[in-house]
Design a protein around this motif. Structure first.
Motif, PDB file in Angstrom:
ATOM      1  N   VAL A  14      -0.390   3.358  12.017  1.00 52.29           N
ATOM      2  CA  VAL A  14      -0.087   2.722  10.757  1.00 52.29           C
ATOM      3  C   VAL A  14       0.716   3.572   9.973  1.00 52.29           C
ATOM      4  O   VAL A  14       0.571   4.719   9.829  1.00 52.29           O
ATOM      5  CB  VAL A  14      -1.430   2.524  10.139  1.00 52.29           C
ATOM      6  CG1 VAL A  14      -1.178   1.903   8.755  1.00 52.29           C
ATOM      7  CG2 VAL A  14      -2.419   1.811  11.065  1.00 52.29           C
ATOM      8  N   GLU A  15       1.864   3.118   9.520  1.00 48.01           N
ATOM      9  CA  GLU A  15       2.896   3.748   8.642  1.00 48.01           C
ATOM     10  C   GLU A  15       2.597   3.434   6.950  1.00 48.01           C
ATOM     11  O   GLU A  15       2.804   2.146   7.068  1.00 48.01           O
ATOM     12  CB  GLU A  15       4.243   3.470   9.087  1.00 48.01           C
ATOM     13  CG  GLU A  15       4.528   4.003  10.490  1.00 48.01           C
ATOM     14  CD  GLU A  15       6.175   4.048  10.871  1.00 48.01           C
ATOM     15  OE1 GLU A  15       6.569   3.257  10.541  1.00 48.01           O
ATOM     16  OE2 GLU A  15       6.434   4.987  11.573  1.00 48.01           O
ATOM     17  N   SER A  16       2.770   4.260   6.266  1.00 49.17           N
ATOM     18  CA  SER A  16       2.847   3.799   4.923  1.00 49.17           C
ATOM     19  C   SER A  16       1.521   3.029   4.441  1.00 49.17           C
ATOM     20  O   SER A  16       1.682   1.946   3.590  1.00 49.17           O
ATOM     21  CB  SER A  16       4.013   3.404   4.437  1.00 49.17           C
ATOM     22  OG  SER A  16       5.012   4.161   4.734  1.00 49.17           O
ATOM     23  N   ASN A  17       0.386   2.738   5.274  1.00 49.48           N
ATOM     24  CA  ASN A  17      -0.630   1.862   4.907  1.00 49.48           C
ATOM     25  C   ASN A  17      -0.034   0.535   4.939  1.00 49.48           C
ATOM     26  O   ASN A  17      -0.597  -0.338   4.116  1.00 49.48           O
ATOM     27  CB  ASN A  17      -1.211   2.194   3.830  1.00 49.48           C
ATOM     28  CG  ASN A  17      -2.289   3.332   3.812  1.00 49.48           C
ATOM     29  OD1 ASN A  17      -2.917   3.715   4.929  1.00 49.48           O
ATOM     30  ND2 ASN A  17      -2.432   4.233   2.854  1.00 49.48           N
ATOM     31  N   LEU A  18       0.914   0.230   5.464  1.00 46.73           N
ATOM     32  CA  LEU A  18       1.451  -1.009   5.508  1.00 46.73           C
ATOM     33  C   LEU A  18       1.961  -1.720   6.845  1.00 46.73           C
ATOM     34  O   LEU A  18       1.867  -2.792   7.138  1.00 46.73           O
ATOM     35  CB  LEU A  18       2.698  -1.086   4.924  1.00 46.73           C
ATOM     36  CG  LEU A  18       3.414  -2.440   4.125  1.00 46.73           C
ATOM     37  CD1 LEU A  18       2.526  -3.271   3.340  1.00 46.73           C
ATOM     38  CD2 LEU A  18       4.688  -1.968   3.398  1.00 46.73           C
ATOM     39  N   TYR A  19       2.854  -0.861   7.782  1.00 49.39           N
ATOM     40  CA  TYR A  19       3.274  -1.174   8.966  1.00 49.39           C
ATOM     41  C   TYR A  19       2.549  -0.845  10.158  1.00 49.39           C
ATOM     42  O   TYR A  19       2.065   0.383  10.163  1.00 49.39           O
ATOM     43  CB  TYR A  19       4.717  -0.854   9.099  1.00 49.39           C
ATOM     44  CG  TYR A  19       5.720  -1.159   7.964  1.00 49.39           C
ATOM     45  CD1 TYR A  19       6.064  -2.546   7.892  1.00 49.39           C
ATOM     46  CD2 TYR A  19       6.005  -0.454   6.980  1.00 49.39           C
ATOM     47  CE1 TYR A  19       6.846  -2.746   6.855  1.00 49.39           C
ATOM     48  CE2 TYR A  19       6.885  -0.481   6.063  1.00 49.39           C
ATOM     49  CZ  TYR A  19       7.094  -1.883   5.777  1.00 49.39           C
ATOM     50  OH  TYR A  19       8.103  -2.292   4.683  1.00 49.39           O
ATOM     51  N   LEU A  62      -6.416  -1.015   7.737  1.00 52.34           N
ATOM     52  CA  LEU A  62      -5.491  -1.095   6.723  1.00 52.34           C
ATOM     53  C   LEU A  62      -6.219  -1.428   5.668  1.00 52.34           C
ATOM     54  O   LEU A  62      -7.405  -2.035   5.640  1.00 52.34           O
ATOM     55  CB  LEU A  62      -4.708  -2.484   7.041  1.00 52.34           C
ATOM     56  CG  LEU A  62      -3.254  -2.175   7.814  1.00 52.34           C
ATOM     57  CD1 LEU A  62      -2.492  -3.592   8.353  1.00 52.34           C
ATOM     58  CD2 LEU A  62      -2.586  -1.086   7.730  1.00 52.34           C
ATOM     59  N   PRO A  63      -5.932  -0.757   4.292  1.00 51.89           N
ATOM     60  CA  PRO A  63      -6.527  -1.135   3.084  1.00 51.89           C
ATOM     61  C   PRO A  63      -6.753  -2.879   2.724  1.00 51.89           C
ATOM     62  O   PRO A  63      -5.667  -3.403   3.117  1.00 51.89           O
ATOM     63  CB  PRO A  63      -5.946  -0.303   2.312  1.00 51.89           C
ATOM     64  CG  PRO A  63      -4.696  -0.229   2.550  1.00 51.89           C
ATOM     65  CD  PRO A  63      -4.779  -0.387   3.787  1.00 51.89           C
ATOM     66  N   LYS A  64      -7.792  -3.164   2.277  1.00 49.12           N
ATOM     67  CA  LYS A  64      -7.891  -4.564   2.076  1.00 49.12           C
ATOM     68  C   LYS A  64      -6.866  -4.839   0.501  1.00 49.12           C
ATOM     69  O   LYS A  64      -7.019  -4.141  -0.177  1.00 49.12           O
ATOM     70  CB  LYS A  64      -9.350  -5.065   1.616  1.00 49.12           C
ATOM     71  CG  LYS A  64     -10.125  -4.564   2.810  1.00 49.12           C
ATOM     72  CD  LYS A  64     -10.030  -5.333   3.917  1.00 49.12           C
ATOM     73  CE  LYS A  64     -10.867  -5.287   5.214  1.00 49.12           C
ATOM     74  NZ  LYS A  64     -10.397  -5.617   6.356  1.00 49.12           N
TER      75      LYS A  64
END
Length: 113
Positions: A14-19, A62-64
């Motif tokens: 997981v990159e930058s909590n996004l990808y 991933l964060p919600k």
């Protein structure tokens, strides 16, 4: 300590909590893994804890997404009017104010459209 991954394993990061990106493990040593990105061929060294065995496990980490709260105050007044935006009036950006009655002031002078 036994490693969760071995060379040639496929994992996800997981990159930058996004990808979420698919990677191939190249080398494992001392709690770190050297990985190669499948889509571009570049590589980095990361801790084993940053890798996930499946895409579903990575997505679960991933964060919600939270619902955006509505803004209050001046920002909301300016963004919800039909008056020109700040980008169209860059030289007046610091002097642009909108009142509750729909009038706006530029350089201290009240005007109505």
């Amino acid at each position: 300590m036994a490693s969760k991954y071995s060379p040639r394993d496929i994992a996800y990061i997981v990159e930058s909590n996004l990808y979420i990106r698919e990677v191939e493990v190249i080398k494992v040593a001392g709690g770190f893994c050297t990985i190669r990105f499948v889509d571009c061929g570049g590589g980095i060294k990361v801790r084993e804890s940053r890798l996930y065995p499946s895409r579903e496990a990575a997505e679960a980490s991933l964060p919600k997404k939270e619902h955006l709260k509505s803004h209050t105050g001046r920002i909301r007044d300016i963004s919800h009017t039909n008056y020109p935006s700040r980008t169209r009036l860059p030289h007046l950006a610091h002097d642009f104010k909108v009142g509750r009655d729909g009038l706006f002031a530029v350089n201290g002078l009240k005007t109505s459209e």
